[in-house]
Enzyme design. Structure first.
Site, PDB file in Angstrom:
ATOM      1  N   ARG A 289      38.579  44.376  21.915  1.00 40.54           N
ATOM      2  CA  ARG A 289      38.534  44.572  23.365  1.00 40.54           C
ATOM      3  C   ARG A 289      39.766  43.887  23.926  1.00 40.54           C
ATOM      4  O   ARG A 289      40.555  43.300  23.197  1.00 40.54           O
ATOM      5  CB  ARG A 289      37.209  44.097  23.997  1.00 40.54           C
ATOM      6  CG  ARG A 289      36.457  43.019  23.315  1.00 40.54           C
ATOM      7  CD  ARG A 289      37.108  41.689  23.343  1.00 40.54           C
ATOM      8  NE  ARG A 289      37.535  41.310  24.678  1.00 40.54           N
ATOM      9  CZ  ARG A 289      38.487  40.454  24.953  1.00 40.54           C
ATOM     10  NH1 ARG A 289      39.146  39.846  23.976  1.00 40.54           N
ATOM     11  NH2 ARG A 289      38.830  40.157  26.189  1.00 40.54           N
ATOM     12  N   GLY A 290      39.933  43.984  25.247  1.00 40.70           N
ATOM     13  CA  GLY A 290      41.178  43.519  25.857  1.00 40.70           C
ATOM     14  C   GLY A 290      42.149  44.685  25.871  1.00 40.70           C
ATOM     15  O   GLY A 290      42.325  45.386  24.866  1.00 40.70           O
ATOM     16  N   ALA A 291      42.766  44.900  27.040  1.00 41.35           N
ATOM     17  CA  ALA A 291      43.543  46.126  27.239  1.00 41.35           C
ATOM     18  C   ALA A 291      44.608  46.379  26.156  1.00 41.35           C
ATOM     19  O   ALA A 291      44.652  47.463  25.562  1.00 41.35           O
ATOM     20  CB  ALA A 291      44.169  46.101  28.638  1.00 41.35           C
TER      21      ALA A 291
ATOM     22  N   ARG B 201      36.371  53.887  26.344  1.00 42.95           N
ATOM     23  CA  ARG B 201      36.287  52.956  27.481  1.00 42.95           C
ATOM     24  C   ARG B 201      37.238  53.456  28.576  1.00 42.95           C
ATOM     25  O   ARG B 201      38.376  53.816  28.282  1.00 42.95           O
ATOM     26  CB  ARG B 201      36.670  51.516  27.071  1.00 42.95           C
ATOM     27  CG  ARG B 201      35.678  50.904  26.088  1.00 42.95           C
ATOM     28  CD  ARG B 201      35.868  49.406  25.964  1.00 42.95           C
ATOM     29  NE  ARG B 201      35.404  48.691  27.146  1.00 42.95           N
ATOM     30  CZ  ARG B 201      35.631  47.394  27.352  1.00 42.95           C
ATOM     31  NH1 ARG B 201      36.327  46.689  26.477  1.00 42.95           N
ATOM     32  NH2 ARG B 201      35.161  46.793  28.440  1.00 42.95           N
TER      33      ARG B 201
ATOM     34  N   GLN C 156      33.157  36.482  27.592  1.00 41.15           N
ATOM     35  CA  GLN C 156      34.406  36.447  26.808  1.00 41.15           C
ATOM     36  C   GLN C 156      35.125  35.108  26.947  1.00 41.15           C
ATOM     37  O   GLN C 156      35.854  34.695  26.043  1.00 41.15           O
ATOM     38  CB  GLN C 156      35.347  37.580  27.254  1.00 41.15           C
ATOM     39  CG  GLN C 156      34.895  38.972  26.876  1.00 41.15           C
ATOM     40  CD  GLN C 156      34.141  39.641  27.999  1.00 41.15           C
ATOM     41  OE1 GLN C 156      33.443  38.980  28.775  1.00 41.15           O
ATOM     42  NE2 GLN C 156      34.251  40.943  28.109  1.00 41.15           N
TER      43      GLN C 156
ATOM     44  N   ASP D  18      43.580  44.922  33.255  1.00 40.47           N
ATOM     45  CA  ASP D  18      43.346  46.135  32.462  1.00 40.47           C
ATOM     46  C   ASP D  18      44.111  47.332  32.993  1.00 40.47           C
ATOM     47  O   ASP D  18      44.343  48.303  32.278  1.00 40.47           O
ATOM     48  CB  ASP D  18      41.852  46.447  32.419  1.00 40.47           C
ATOM     49  CG  ASP D  18      41.135  45.378  31.633  1.00 40.47           C
ATOM     50  OD1 ASP D  18      40.843  44.314  32.230  1.00 40.47           O
ATOM     51  OD2 ASP D  18      40.920  45.571  30.429  1.00 40.47           O
TER      52      ASP D  18
ATOM     53  N   ASN E 104      40.824  43.902  36.881  1.00 39.94           N
ATOM     54  CA  ASN E 104      40.549  43.016  35.734  1.00 39.94           C
ATOM     55  C   ASN E 104      39.047  42.768  35.658  1.00 39.94           C
ATOM     56  O   ASN E 104      38.271  43.285  36.480  1.00 39.94           O
ATOM     57  CB  ASN E 104      41.336  41.702  35.867  1.00 39.94           C
ATOM     58  CG  ASN E 104      41.311  40.879  34.586  1.00 39.94           C
ATOM     59  OD1 ASN E 104      41.542  41.420  33.503  1.00 39.94           O
ATOM     60  ND2 ASN E 104      41.008  39.600  34.680  1.00 39.94           N
ATOM     61  N   LYS E 105      38.663  41.984  34.690  1.00 43.07           N
ATOM     62  CA  LYS E 105      37.254  41.701  34.438  1.00 43.07           C
ATOM     63  C   LYS E 105      36.513  41.306  35.711  1.00 43.07           C
ATOM     64  O   LYS E 105      37.038  40.555  36.537  1.00 43.07           O
ATOM     65  CB  LYS E 105      37.169  40.589  33.381  1.00 43.07           C
ATOM     66  CG  LYS E 105      35.791  40.139  32.972  1.00 43.07           C
ATOM     67  CD  LYS E 105      34.905  41.278  32.503  1.00 43.07           C
ATOM     68  CE  LYS E 105      35.521  42.100  31.390  1.00 43.07           C
ATOM     69  NZ  LYS E 105      34.766  43.345  31.094  1.00 43.07           N
TER      70      LYS E 105
END
Ligand code: MRU
Length: 361
Positions: free
Chosen positions: A51-53, A88, A200, A241, A251-252
């Protein structure tokens, strides 16, 4: 990881497969997992083993290489592209990497496509490490300046989610300046937001900072505003992201609230991003597709029991409904500057600095 070579989050394993660090087992175990089919890759992205862009993009690029090994026909490659793209919705690096590899392969004779796909995926991964190292060098100047203002105490950085080396191929985006500062001997301390619901921050950022020996403290998501009011945060640095042409940053979930608190308290709010996270086709953040994940991620929580078992327990009543938007948009007016591989860029200068990328795409 932080030196760009020692450890990566993804690497070719030979025989048409890649190995990843399976992030669903952290922080309790650091396990690797082999991805040998497009289905493996799609599953790993969807359930967030990776995960993570930037890492989502690199993994998808390797997914295209795996697909080209199995069947290099145009139809099969397009099918792999579409399947991976559906995993995603929010991180634009996914579409960026898939398009890049597909456009590289399509003009080639079928027999040359697999080799070219592996080379292109390796290039995506290597470039990510280099971009993040450059972000680290530019971001380091911000931490140096904060240290110069208050030389008698550590620079306190607040970060949200995990924009660390685990979210990329190496270095991380938000963490790269921190790792560079730590290596340069600047005392730096990181406030790590736990980042509900997937935690996370608690399970990934805290783990990687501990491994690197960077002083840090885990805080509940709601604590940041309080710490900022008390002068205990020198600067915030998060990842993103997808960043729109006007500098709005997606972002998150929870990033927006941190930016509001930073704005209210005069704390600079920086967002670190490599150029593949830019979506210059989007005029503003309003059009970013926001992923809605399963309600169970909010109502259940995994953890390790005292006797060492990893279990998932329900934290709500059985019938409690929950919503789980996974990202939010922070308007550009709350972002002090973007930390990019080309330097520190105020949101309104994004087009000026990166406009050529849009023209090229
Ligand atoms: O849902 P995740 O864990 O993929 O979300 C990750 C983030 O929001 C990161 O901050 C973002 O991808 C930047 S990573 C360098």
């Amino acid at each position: 990881m932080t030196d760009g070579n020692a450890r990566r989050t993804i690497w070719p394993a030979g025989n048409g497969a890649v190995d990843i660090i399976d992030q669903t087992t952290l922080p309790h175990a650091c396990a690797t997992r082999r991805l040998a089919t497009v289905a493996d890759v799609a599953e790993a992205i969807a359930v967030m083993r990776v995960r993570g862009a930037p890492l989502i993009g690199a993994t998808a690029a390797y997914g295209m290489a795996i697909a080209a090994d199995a069947d290099p026909s145009e139809a099969a490659l397009k099918a792999a592209h579409d399947r991976l793209l559906a995993t995603r919705p929010t991180a634009v690096n996914l579409a960026w990497a898939l398009t890049r590899v597909l456009e590289r392969l399509t003009p080639l004779p079928a027999a040359e496509r697999a080799g070219a796909a592996w080379a292109e995926a390796d290039a995506v991964a290597d470039e990510d490490v280099a971009l993040n190292a450059a972000i680290g060098d530019h971001g380091l100047t911000l931490i140096e300046a904060a240290h110069a203002r208050n030389p008698d105490r550590p620079v306190n950085v607040l970060t949200h989610c995990n924009a660390g080396w685990l979210a990329t191929v190496g270095w991380g985006t938000a963490t790269a300046p921190v790792y560079k500062a730590h290596a340069a001997g600047i005392p730096v301390h990181v406030w790590v937001d736990e980042t509900r619901p997937r935690n996370q921050g608690a399970s990934l950022t805290a783990w990687e900072l501990a491994e690197a020996g960077v002083p840090h403290t885990l805080i509940a998501d709601n604590a940041g505003g309080h710490l900022m009011r008390r002068g205990q945060v020198d600067l915030c640095i998060t990842g993103t992201d997808r960043t729109a042409a006007n500098g709005d940053v997606c972002n998150k979930i929870g990033t927006y609230l941190k930016a509001l608190a930073a704005h209210d308290n005069g704390v600079p709010f920086y967002v670190a991003l490599p150029s593949p996270t830019l979506d210059l086709a989007l005029p503003s953040g309003d059009a970013v597709p926001i992923e809605e994940r399963a309600a169970e991620e909010v109502t259940w929580i995994p953890g390790r029991t005292a006797d060492g078992r990893v279990e998932t327990v329900r934290i709500t009543g059985a019938g409690t409904p929950a919503a789980n938007p996974a990202f939010d948009v922070t308007p550009a007016r709350l972002v002090t500057a973007l930390v990019t591989e080309r330097g520190i860029v105020e949101p309104h200068r994004l087009r000026e600095v990166f406009g050529a990328l849009e023209a090229a795409s």
